[in-house]
Design a protein around this motif. Structure first.
Motif, PDB file in Angstrom:
ATOM      1  N   LYS A 181       0.961  -1.285  -0.007  1.00 39.37           N
ATOM      2  CA  LYS A 181       0.212  -0.077  -0.073  1.00 39.37           C
ATOM      3  C   LYS A 181       0.904   1.242  -0.013  1.00 39.37           C
ATOM      4  CE  LYS A 181      -4.238  -1.619   2.023  1.00 39.37           C
ATOM      5  NZ  LYS A 181      -4.823  -1.743   3.396  1.00 39.37           N
ATOM      6  N   SER A 182       2.172   1.063   0.897  1.00 43.83           N
ATOM      7  CA  SER A 182       2.800   2.293   0.955  1.00 43.83           C
ATOM      8  C   SER A 182       3.517   2.569  -0.505  1.00 43.83           C
ATOM      9  CB  SER A 182       3.854   2.194   1.996  1.00 43.83           C
ATOM     10  OG  SER A 182       4.788   3.290   1.948  1.00 43.83           O
ATOM     11  N   ALA A 183       4.059   1.614  -1.116  1.00 38.57           N
ATOM     12  CA  ALA A 183       4.633   1.696  -2.663  1.00 38.57           C
ATOM     13  C   ALA A 183       3.477   2.225  -3.596  1.00 38.57           C
ATOM     14  CB  ALA A 183       5.230   0.359  -2.971  1.00 38.57           C
ATOM     15  N   TRP A 184       2.378   1.748  -3.327  1.00 40.46           N
ATOM     16  CA  TRP A 184       1.059   1.922  -4.271  1.00 40.46           C
ATOM     17  C   TRP A 184       0.796   3.521  -3.977  1.00 40.46           C
ATOM     18  CZ3 TRP A 184      -1.397   1.148  -8.364  1.00 40.46           C
ATOM     19  CH2 TRP A 184      -2.887   1.622  -8.565  1.00 40.46           C
TER      20      TRP A 184
ATOM     21  N   ILE B  50       0.776   6.472  -7.132  1.00 36.50           N
ATOM     22  CA  ILE B  50      -0.030   7.508  -7.432  1.00 36.50           C
ATOM     23  C   ILE B  50       0.527   8.830  -7.134  1.00 36.50           C
ATOM     24  CG2 ILE B  50      -2.000   8.377  -6.562  1.00 36.50           C
ATOM     25  CD1 ILE B  50      -2.431   5.702  -7.860  1.00 36.50           C
ATOM     26  N   LYS B  51       1.483   9.115  -6.429  1.00 34.61           N
ATOM     27  CA  LYS B  51       1.839  10.407  -6.315  1.00 34.61           C
ATOM     28  C   LYS B  51       2.752  10.750  -7.396  1.00 34.61           C
ATOM     29  CE  LYS B  51       2.247  11.280  -1.301  1.00 34.61           C
ATOM     30  NZ  LYS B  51       3.176  11.193   0.003  1.00 34.61           N
ATOM     31  N   SER B  52       3.619   9.780  -8.111  1.00 32.96           N
ATOM     32  CA  SER B  52       4.305   9.846  -8.962  1.00 32.96           C
ATOM     33  C   SER B  52       3.657  10.023 -10.400  1.00 32.96           C
ATOM     34  CB  SER B  52       5.301   8.859  -9.175  1.00 32.96           C
ATOM     35  OG  SER B  52       4.946   7.743  -9.850  1.00 32.96           O
TER      36      SER B  52
ATOM     37  N   PHE C 265       3.165  13.459 -13.134  1.00 27.85           N
ATOM     38  CA  PHE C 265       3.713  13.256 -14.269  1.00 27.85           C
ATOM     39  C   PHE C 265       3.016  13.951 -15.535  1.00 27.85           C
ATOM     40  CE2 PHE C 265       4.970  10.425 -18.050  1.00 27.85           C
ATOM     41  CZ  PHE C 265       6.568  10.598 -17.865  1.00 27.85           C
ATOM     42  N   LYS C 266       3.671  14.535 -16.459  1.00 27.36           N
ATOM     43  CA  LYS C 266       2.889  15.361 -17.556  1.00 27.36           C
ATOM     44  C   LYS C 266       3.017  14.558 -18.805  1.00 27.36           C
ATOM     45  CE  LYS C 266       2.117  18.879 -14.723  1.00 27.36           C
ATOM     46  NZ  LYS C 266       0.871  19.018 -14.310  1.00 27.36           N
ATOM     47  N   GLY C 267       3.710  13.597 -18.849  1.00 27.08           N
ATOM     48  CA  GLY C 267       4.063  12.809 -20.129  1.00 27.08           C
ATOM     49  C   GLY C 267       3.208  11.787 -20.404  1.00 27.08           C
ATOM     50  N   ASP C 268       3.531  11.009 -21.344  1.00 24.06           N
ATOM     51  CA  ASP C 268       2.684   9.414 -21.423  1.00 24.06           C
ATOM     52  C   ASP C 268       3.129   8.497 -20.261  1.00 24.06           C
ATOM     53  OD1 ASP C 268       1.508   7.289 -22.311  1.00 24.06           O
ATOM     54  OD2 ASP C 268       2.384   7.449 -24.401  1.00 24.06           O
ATOM     55  N   LEU C 269       2.101   8.069 -19.784  1.00 23.68           N
ATOM     56  CA  LEU C 269       2.482   7.164 -18.449  1.00 23.68           C
ATOM     57  C   LEU C 269       2.973   5.713 -19.124  1.00 23.68           C
ATOM     58  CD1 LEU C 269      -0.793   7.343 -16.496  1.00 23.68           C
ATOM     59  CD2 LEU C 269       1.456   8.570 -16.089  1.00 23.68           C
ATOM     60  N   THR C 270       2.783   5.445 -20.260  1.00 22.65           N
ATOM     61  CA  THR C 270       3.409   4.131 -20.909  1.00 22.65           C
ATOM     62  C   THR C 270       5.010   4.129 -20.669  1.00 22.65           C
ATOM     63  OG1 THR C 270       3.423   4.859 -23.066  1.00 22.65           O
ATOM     64  CG2 THR C 270       1.533   3.577 -22.322  1.00 22.65           C
ATOM     65  N   SER C 271       5.631   5.304 -20.606  1.00 14.47           N
ATOM     66  CA  SER C 271       6.932   5.527 -20.663  1.00 14.47           C
ATOM     67  C   SER C 271       7.406   5.220 -18.904  1.00 14.47           C
ATOM     68  CB  SER C 271       7.368   7.072 -21.130  1.00 14.47           C
ATOM     69  OG  SER C 271       6.866   7.936 -20.159  1.00 14.47           O
ATOM     70  N   LEU C 272       6.429   5.391 -18.245  1.00 17.11           N
ATOM     71  CA  LEU C 272       7.083   5.270 -16.614  1.00 17.11           C
ATOM     72  C   LEU C 272       7.087   3.606 -16.449  1.00 17.11           C
ATOM     73  CD1 LEU C 272       4.759   7.500 -14.644  1.00 17.11           C
ATOM     74  CD2 LEU C 272       7.118   7.714 -15.174  1.00 17.11           C
ATOM     75  N   THR C 273       8.102   3.403 -15.633  1.00 22.35           N
ATOM     76  CA  THR C 273       8.047   1.921 -15.114  1.00 22.35           C
ATOM     77  C   THR C 273       7.457   1.720 -13.756  1.00 22.35           C
ATOM     78  OG1 THR C 273      10.603   1.760 -15.752  1.00 22.35           O
ATOM     79  CG2 THR C 273      10.045   0.320 -14.162  1.00 22.35           C
ATOM     80  N   ALA C 274       6.504   0.642 -13.725  1.00 26.58           N
ATOM     81  CA  ALA C 274       5.558   0.328 -12.864  1.00 26.58           C
ATOM     82  C   ALA C 274       6.290  -0.454 -11.713  1.00 26.58           C
ATOM     83  CB  ALA C 274       4.321  -0.253 -13.430  1.00 26.58           C
ATOM     84  N   PRO C 275       5.886  -0.284 -10.359  1.00 31.19           N
ATOM     85  CA  PRO C 275       6.238  -1.109  -9.503  1.00 31.19           C
ATOM     86  C   PRO C 275       6.020  -2.658  -9.816  1.00 31.19           C
ATOM     87  CG  PRO C 275       5.113   0.721  -8.550  1.00 31.19           C
ATOM     88  CD  PRO C 275       4.723   0.791  -9.847  1.00 31.19           C
TER      89      PRO C 275
END
Length: 422
Positions: free
Chosen positions: A23-26, A30-32, A36-46
């Protein structure tokens, strides 16, 4: 020697600690994404959010019911063929967007982002004959997946590409550019298919539930159009996963021939233009045909299940450290491969698909309607069946692929940098 055993209370304590850490990591995630202003597909998920499946496999949802895919080829009436195409399309939505698997277990929301050149091959065998699938990641930045599904016995072919883009505004929104074209040989007929938008609700509360929104179309070269409007449960009324689809002759949208209404996750009714109910379709009773694939050890290094095997094993075992470690090996290998190609002045060549600058058929069908969704994707990938058959012949003869002979998967490279968004 004293053997330490875990009591039920200790196990519950460990599970509680794991849940709290998750939950803490989740919430950190969410905060990140909230900033974030760009395309979320470029983010690395936990790691704990990752599903044990690559996006390149998603083309399988198009043909989990091969008999529905080929059914239009058996219908001589163009109006009824258009209705059968619409019914087939609706049958593909339930399992593709379900929040839970067949066992009722909640799915993890983030599939693995395919690496450039990743492929997925399989086939379905049932009373419809053999239906084959080839899917390939033809671009990584931006991500684009091309696919081809065909059944030679019935002269049916589905081909297209998907280019997702995601952003956050209280919910995760996914827009899927690209399109599919269902071709029927017998009638020299094409059906242009666009995809609805997805918004993932329950993100903040971790009760994730995908919903479809907006409008998608199926435009037929025979002169019929299906319009599907999607809606979800509101504060006071409505049901989740709802839709209303109308099938009409081009230029006569106000006088639909059929109206299909219900929930794409459960059932819907079909009414004629007089309002009479012709059929009630229970999607839950549809039985999916199992997909057949080569054993992992016999797959090509670029094939999804083989390339991601160790990552998927770690995800299934809830070993987040192994997930990160194995995933980084592939990420670093891909980054090293891109640097190597740049140094040599070469670019990656698609294995099964050939790039084209435009699709004249799509332009022709799109101009008949007001929506321009499909037309916004100007770059097109066409499946090269001759190349595909040549590769199969070479494999049977024990000849290795002449392309990418040194860098067939890139997995064996060692690098020091992460590759974004895998």
């Amino acid at each position: 020697m004293t053997v330490k055993t875990l009591t039920p209370a200790a196990i519950r304590c460990d599970e509680k600690a794991h849940e709290q850490n998750t939950k803490s990591a989740w919430f950190q995630f969410i905060k990140s994404i909230a900033t974030f202003k760009g395309d979320l597909t470029s983010l690395t998920a936990p790691p704990f959010l990752l599903a044990p499946q690559s996006i390149v496999e998603y083309a399988t949802y198009w043909s989990e019911h091969p008999s529905l895919l080929v059914a239009p080829a058996k219908e001589k009436n163009a109006e009824k063929r258009a209705l059968l195409v619409l019914q087939w399309f609706l049958s593909t939505l339930k399992h593709q967007h379900a929040s839970k698997d067949d066992n009722g277990k909640r799915k993890k929301p983030k599939p693995l982002n395919p690496f450039l050149g990743e492929i997925f091959l399989g086939k379905w065998v049932d009373e419809s004959g053999t239906t084959e699938l080839v899917s390939e990641q033809v671009s990584h930045h931006p991500p684009k997946t091309a696919y081809s599904i065909w059944n030679d016995a019935h002269g049916v072919r589905l081909e297209g590409h998907i280019a997702p883009r995601a952003w956050f505004n209280g919910a995760i929104n996914i827009e899927r550019k690209g399109y599919g074209i269902l071709h029927i040989d017998e009638y020299k007929e094409d059906h242009l298919i666009s995809m609805p938008k997805v918004h993932v609700e329950g993100v903040v509360t971790f009760q994730i539930a995908p919903e479809l929104s907006g409008t998608s179309y199926i435009r037929s070269s025979s002169g019929y159009t299906s319009r599907i409007d999607y809606s979800c449960k509101g504060w006071l009324r409505g049901k989740s996963n709802s839709f209303v689809a109308t099938l009409y002759r081009d230029g006569d949208e106000k006088n639909p021939l059929y109206v299909l209404e219900g929930q794409w996750s459960s059932s819907y009714t079909i009414k004629n233009k007089g309002g009479k109910t012709l059929q009630t379709v229970d999607l839950g009773k549809l039985r999916r045909t199992p997909l057949q694939m080569a054993p992992v050890e016999k797959q090509h290094p670029l094939e999804s299940r083989r390339a991601w095997q160790l990552v998927v094993d770690a995800i299934n075992e809830n070993d987040i450290f192994a997930v990160g470690h194995e995933k980084s090996k592939i990420e670093n290998a891909q980054r090293a491969l891109r640097r190597e190609e740049k140094a040599l002045g070469v670019v990656w060549n698609q294995r099964y698909f050939t790039e084209m600058k435009e699709d004249h058929l799509v332009k022709k069908l799109v101009t008949r309607g007001k929506d321009e969704e499909a037309g916004e994707e100007h770059m097109v990938w066409r499946f090269d069946k001759d190349k595909y058959r040549r590769i199969l012949d070479n494999q049977r003869d024990g000849i290795k692929s002449p392309t990418h002979s040194r860098f067939d998967s890139g997995v064996g490279f060692a690098g020091g940098e992460d590759c974004d968004g895998i």
